[in-house]
Structure formats: C-alpha cells, structure tokens
Write a protein that holds these residues in place. Structure first.
Motif, short mmCIF file in Angstrom:
data_model
loop_
_atom_site.label_atom_id
_atom_site.label_comp_id
_atom_site.label_asym_id
_atom_site.label_seq_id
_atom_site.Cartn_x
_atom_site.Cartn_y
_atom_site.Cartn_z
N THR A 167 0.87 -1.19 0.00
CA THR A 167 -0.09 0.02 -0.03
C THR A 167 0.94 1.14 0.01
OG1 THR A 167 -1.66 -1.11 1.37
CG2 THR A 167 -1.96 1.27 1.24
N LYS A 189 2.25 1.68 -3.63
CA LYS A 189 1.34 2.00 -4.53
C LYS A 189 1.25 3.44 -4.55
CE LYS A 189 -3.47 1.36 -5.38
NZ LYS A 189 -4.78 0.57 -4.90
N HIS A 190 1.36 4.05 -3.10
CA HIS A 190 1.00 5.52 -3.13
C HIS A 190 2.16 6.35 -2.99
CE1 HIS A 190 -3.33 4.70 -3.01
NE2 HIS A 190 -3.03 3.94 -2.01
#
Length: 132
Positions: free
Chosen positions: A40, A43-44
């Motif tokens: 996560t 991903k960001h």
C-alpha cells in the motif's frame, strides 16, 4: 541590526535543513519501503513528493512567521491563517478532479505556499526598516 542578523541566520539554517531533510527523505524512502514490504505504501509513493513539498513550504513559512511574532505582529499571522482555510478548501475541490488522491497533499502545498508568500509580504510591509 542584531535582529536582522539573527533573521538571516534563521533563514539560512531553515533553508539548508529543510532542503537537506527533504532530499534525505526522498532518497531513503524507497529503500525503507522495500524493507517494510508494505504494498500500500509503495502504491501511493507519489504522495510522498507532495507531502515533502508541503512540509518544506510549511517550514519555510515559519521564517517570516517568527519575524512577525518577534515584533508582536500577531494580526498578520492570524489573517494569513484565516485566509488559508478557504484557499485549502477551494484547492482540494479543484485538484480533486485532476489529482484524485493527491488532491489533499497538493492542496496543502498550495496553502503553505500561500502562507509563505503572505507572511513574507506582511513581514516586509510591517517592518520596512528590516533588511530581511
């Protein structure tokens, strides 16, 4: 004269430390994320750039803030911060259409840039005798 000298010192130190820490965060972020193994976060990752920019602008905006505060010019500080709220809200609304999840940190960067500029302007106007 002593105040101007200290303001120049504060400005120089703040710029150097902010720049150094910003570069360090950006350089160390990918290895740290690889070590954490959190998909996560990876991903960001692009949000980190906006967040670092917003943090750097916030730190830089404190230079004229401290100058105003030292001269007991609280009103310009308060006015700048009050004006920043609608700027933030409008920026989030407009940027959400283009940047989606990056809208918040990008709006923060815009807001802190506004705070930097407005406080610097107030500082120059309120203290015309100051060389900073």
């Amino acid at each position: 004269i002593a105040f101007d000298k200290q303001m120049q010192r504060l400005k120089r130190q703040t710029i150097l430390i902010t720049l150094g820490l910003s570069v360090l965060v950006i350089l160390l972020a990918k290895p740290l994320l690889a070590w954490l193994d959190k998909p996560t976060y990876s991903k960001h990752f692009s949000l980190l750039y906006w967040t670092v920019l917003a943090s750097a602008l916030s730190a830089l905006s404190m230079i004229p803030h401290y100058g105003l505060y030292a001269h007991r010019r609280d009103r310009p500080i308060i006015l700048s911060h009050l004006a920043s709220l609608p700027i933030f809200l409008i920026a989030v609304y407009l940027l959400n259409m283009v940047l989606s999840e990056a809208a918040i940190p990008a709006a923060m960067a815009i807001t802190f840039l506004f705070l930097l500029c407005s406080k610097a302007l107030f500082f120059r106007r309120c203290l015309p005798f100051s060389a900073t």
